[in-house]
Design a protein around this motif. Structure first.
Motif, mmCIF file in Angstrom:
data_model
loop_
_atom_site.group_PDB
_atom_site.id
_atom_site.type_symbol
_atom_site.label_atom_id
_atom_site.label_comp_id
_atom_site.label_asym_id
_atom_site.label_seq_id
_atom_site.Cartn_x
_atom_site.Cartn_y
_atom_site.Cartn_z
ATOM 1 N N ARG A 1 0.831 -1.203 0.000
ATOM 2 C CA ARG A 1 0.000 0.000 0.000
ATOM 3 C C ARG A 1 0.870 1.260 0.000
ATOM 4 N NH1 ARG A 1 -5.676 -0.819 3.075
ATOM 5 N NH2 ARG A 1 -5.901 1.178 2.018
ATOM 6 N N SER A 2 1.967 1.223 0.722
ATOM 7 C CA SER A 2 2.871 2.378 0.736
ATOM 8 C C SER A 2 3.481 2.604 -0.635
ATOM 9 C CB SER A 2 3.986 2.160 1.773
ATOM 10 O OG SER A 2 3.449 2.067 3.076
ATOM 11 N N PHE A 3 3.820 1.511 -1.308
ATOM 12 C CA PHE A 3 4.365 1.599 -2.666
ATOM 13 C C PHE A 3 3.391 2.348 -3.580
ATOM 14 C CE2 PHE A 3 4.430 -0.086 -7.001
ATOM 15 C CZ PHE A 3 5.766 -0.014 -7.353
ATOM 16 N N ALA A 4 2.108 1.986 -3.520
ATOM 17 C CA ALA A 4 1.108 2.630 -4.376
ATOM 18 C C ALA A 4 0.898 4.086 -3.991
ATOM 19 C CB ALA A 4 -0.207 1.858 -4.285
ATOM 20 N N GLU A 5 0.820 4.366 -2.703
ATOM 21 C CA GLU A 5 0.516 5.728 -2.261
ATOM 22 C C GLU A 5 1.662 6.684 -2.543
ATOM 23 O OE1 GLU A 5 -0.585 4.890 1.760
ATOM 24 O OE2 GLU A 5 -2.466 3.895 1.131
ATOM 25 N N ARG A 6 2.887 6.200 -2.485
ATOM 26 C CA ARG A 6 4.029 7.060 -2.821
ATOM 27 C C ARG A 6 4.022 7.463 -4.282
ATOM 28 N NH1 ARG A 6 7.011 3.215 0.146
ATOM 29 N NH2 ARG A 6 7.985 2.433 -1.780
ATOM 30 N N ARG A 7 3.318 6.710 -5.093
ATOM 31 C CA ARG A 7 3.281 6.985 -6.536
ATOM 32 C C ARG A 7 1.965 7.633 -6.965
ATOM 33 N NH1 ARG A 7 6.691 3.509 -4.997
ATOM 34 N NH2 ARG A 7 8.704 3.324 -6.086
ATOM 35 N N GLY A 8 1.281 8.211 -6.013
ATOM 36 C CA GLY A 8 0.106 9.017 -6.328
ATOM 37 C C GLY A 8 -1.199 8.264 -6.428
ATOM 38 N N TYR A 9 -1.235 7.005 -6.005
ATOM 39 C CA TYR A 9 -2.470 6.228 -6.056
ATOM 40 C C TYR A 9 -3.258 6.423 -4.760
ATOM 41 C CZ TYR A 9 -1.014 3.731 -10.272
ATOM 42 O OH TYR A 9 -0.652 3.419 -11.559
ATOM 43 N N ARG A 10 -4.560 6.405 -4.875
ATOM 44 C CA ARG A 10 -5.435 6.504 -3.701
ATOM 45 C C ARG A 10 -6.309 5.252 -3.621
ATOM 46 N NH1 ARG A 10 -7.308 9.769 -7.733
ATOM 47 N NH2 ARG A 10 -9.485 9.494 -8.365
ATOM 48 N N ALA A 11 -6.596 4.834 -2.412
ATOM 49 C CA ALA A 11 -7.320 3.582 -2.191
ATOM 50 C C ALA A 11 -8.786 3.714 -2.572
ATOM 51 C CB ALA A 11 -7.188 3.152 -0.741
ATOM 52 N N SER A 12 -9.315 2.650 -3.144
ATOM 53 C CA SER A 12 -10.733 2.565 -3.487
ATOM 54 C C SER A 12 -11.311 1.351 -2.769
ATOM 55 C CB SER A 12 -10.895 2.477 -5.011
ATOM 56 O OG SER A 12 -12.248 2.385 -5.374
ATOM 57 N N ARG A 13 -12.060 0.520 -3.467
ATOM 58 C CA ARG A 13 -12.717 -0.619 -2.847
ATOM 59 C C ARG A 13 -11.750 -1.779 -2.647
ATOM 60 N NH1 ARG A 13 -17.282 -0.499 -5.606
ATOM 61 N NH2 ARG A 13 -18.121 -2.381 -4.618
ATOM 62 N N SER A 14 -12.223 -2.797 -1.932
ATOM 63 C CA SER A 14 -11.364 -3.950 -1.663
ATOM 64 C C SER A 14 -12.069 -5.232 -2.073
ATOM 65 C CB SER A 14 -10.991 -4.012 -0.173
ATOM 66 O OG SER A 14 -12.148 -4.181 0.627
ATOM 67 N N ALA A 15 -11.301 -6.303 -2.133
ATOM 68 C CA ALA A 15 -11.824 -7.629 -2.480
ATOM 69 C C ALA A 15 -11.016 -8.673 -1.734
ATOM 70 C CB ALA A 15 -11.748 -7.858 -3.991
ATOM 71 N N HIS A 16 -11.652 -9.812 -1.493
ATOM 72 C CA HIS A 16 -11.005 -10.885 -0.747
ATOM 73 C C HIS A 16 -10.672 -12.066 -1.649
ATOM 74 C CE1 HIS A 16 -12.050 -8.796 2.889
ATOM 75 N NE2 HIS A 16 -13.355 -8.962 2.712
ATOM 76 N N PHE A 17 -9.538 -12.696 -1.366
ATOM 77 C CA PHE A 17 -9.240 -14.020 -1.892
ATOM 78 C C PHE A 17 -9.672 -15.025 -0.831
ATOM 79 C CE2 PHE A 17 -5.943 -11.604 -4.258
ATOM 80 C CZ PHE A 17 -6.249 -12.025 -5.533
ATOM 81 N N LEU A 18 -10.290 -16.120 -1.266
ATOM 82 C CA LEU A 18 -10.733 -17.152 -0.340
ATOM 83 C C LEU A 18 -10.215 -18.512 -0.801
ATOM 84 C CD1 LEU A 18 -13.405 -15.058 -0.939
ATOM 85 C CD2 LEU A 18 -14.154 -16.225 1.114
#
Length: 306
Positions: free
Chosen positions: A122-139
């Motif tokens: 998540r830090s990798f994405a946020e440092r590059r200007g990305y913002r969090a949206s929805r989430s999904a699970h692997f089961l």
């Protein structure tokens, strides 16, 4: 050590598939699937698979393209996977930048990327200007040692048949898939409206196991289905499970999936995987009933391209 990012070549199929398995062990994939995806992508998707070499070894990959089935133009995806043994060397940043440049050149103004819900990712994405949206699970479901529920007695008007029954004319399966896909929750909507494209991307895909995929018929009408994607060895994945709007609320998807999972176990598959949007309560409840357990979570990040 020098890192080289370049377009995928057919001889990269095995190494590229291994990177995905190592980075995301909840996905069902094979080298054949990788080759198929790169050679059968719709032209409008501008799909490109990039690989990163470090010391002559493929250590990362990125899938990039335009979300051409979405109703809003200019939306793209760029999903990056780095082999766990090669993180922290700048590989991910290089391959992501290459993927972003590719979709920007194809006309994208917004790019989405799936990121594992872990602090470094998540830090990798946020440092590059990305913002969090929805989430999904692997089961994950342990088919070898778990206990599957029994197949309930079928209503008099319901019949369960394998998808292969439509081998000569798969259009009814296309229509059912299109209706269910349109109602899937997500950041990017999708409209399946090209039958020939669907044949290439879904029906003929080497991961689709038409014998283990199950359709529930109501008075002979396809009403619900579950698509099985397998590696041909031990791993089974749910590609899509859904019910036609006119038949919802009858538990038909649960019947179809019960049948498919039980037949997969009988065929020797030992692990079953699936993925659900975090807001898809009905499917999460069904999968919990089967015995699936959440094994990882992804967050979809989005960035506006300048």
């Amino acid at each position: 050590m020098t890192v080289i990012v370049r377009a995928f070549r057919p001889e990269d199929a095995s190494a590229s598939a291994e990177v995905l398995r190592a980075a995301l062990p909840f996905m069902v994939t094979t080298p054949e699937a990788t080759l198929w995806d790169t050679s059968h992508a719709a032209p409008a998707s501008h799909y490109q698979l990039f690989v990163a070499e470090r010391g002559g070894e493929i250590v990362a990959r990125a899938e990039a393209g335009i979300a051409h089935e979405a109703s809003t133009p200019g939306q793209a995806f760029a999903n990056v996977y780095v082999h766990p043994e090669h993180r922290g060397h700048g590989v991910g940043a290089l391959v992501l930048r290459t993927a972003e440049e590719h979709v920007a050149g194809a006309g994208a103004d917004t790019v989405y990327s799936w990121v594992l819900d872990e602090v470094p990712n998540r830090s990798f994405a946020e440092r590059r200007g990305y913002r969090a949206s929805r989430s999904a699970h692997f089961l994950r479901l342990d088919l070898a040692n778990g206990t599957l529920p029994p197949l309930p007695e079928l209503p008099a008007d319901v019949e369960l048949v394998p998808v292969s029954a439509w081998a000569d004319d798969p259009r009814p399966m296309f229509e059912l898939d299109a209706e269910c896909t349109a109602d899937e929750p997500g950041d990017l909507d999708a409209e399946l409206d090209d039958f020939e494209e669907w044949l290439d991307s879904t029906w003929r895909h080497p991961l689709l196991d038409q014998e283990l995929s199950t359709v529930a018929l109501v008075d002979g009408t396809p009403a619900a289905f579950t698509a099985a994607r397998t590696d041909g060895r031990t791993r089974y994945g749910s590609g899509m499970t859904g019910t036609s709007r006119a038949f919802r609320g009858r538990g038909l998807a649960k019947l179809a999936k019960t049948d498919s999972l039980r037949r997969a176990r009988a065929a020797g598959y030992t692990e079953a995987f699936t993925g659900n949007d975090s807001d898809n309560g009905p499917m999460l409840a069904i999968n919990k009933w089967f015995g699936y357990e959440i094994c990882a979570t992804e967050v979809r990040y989005v960035r506006d391209l300048g």
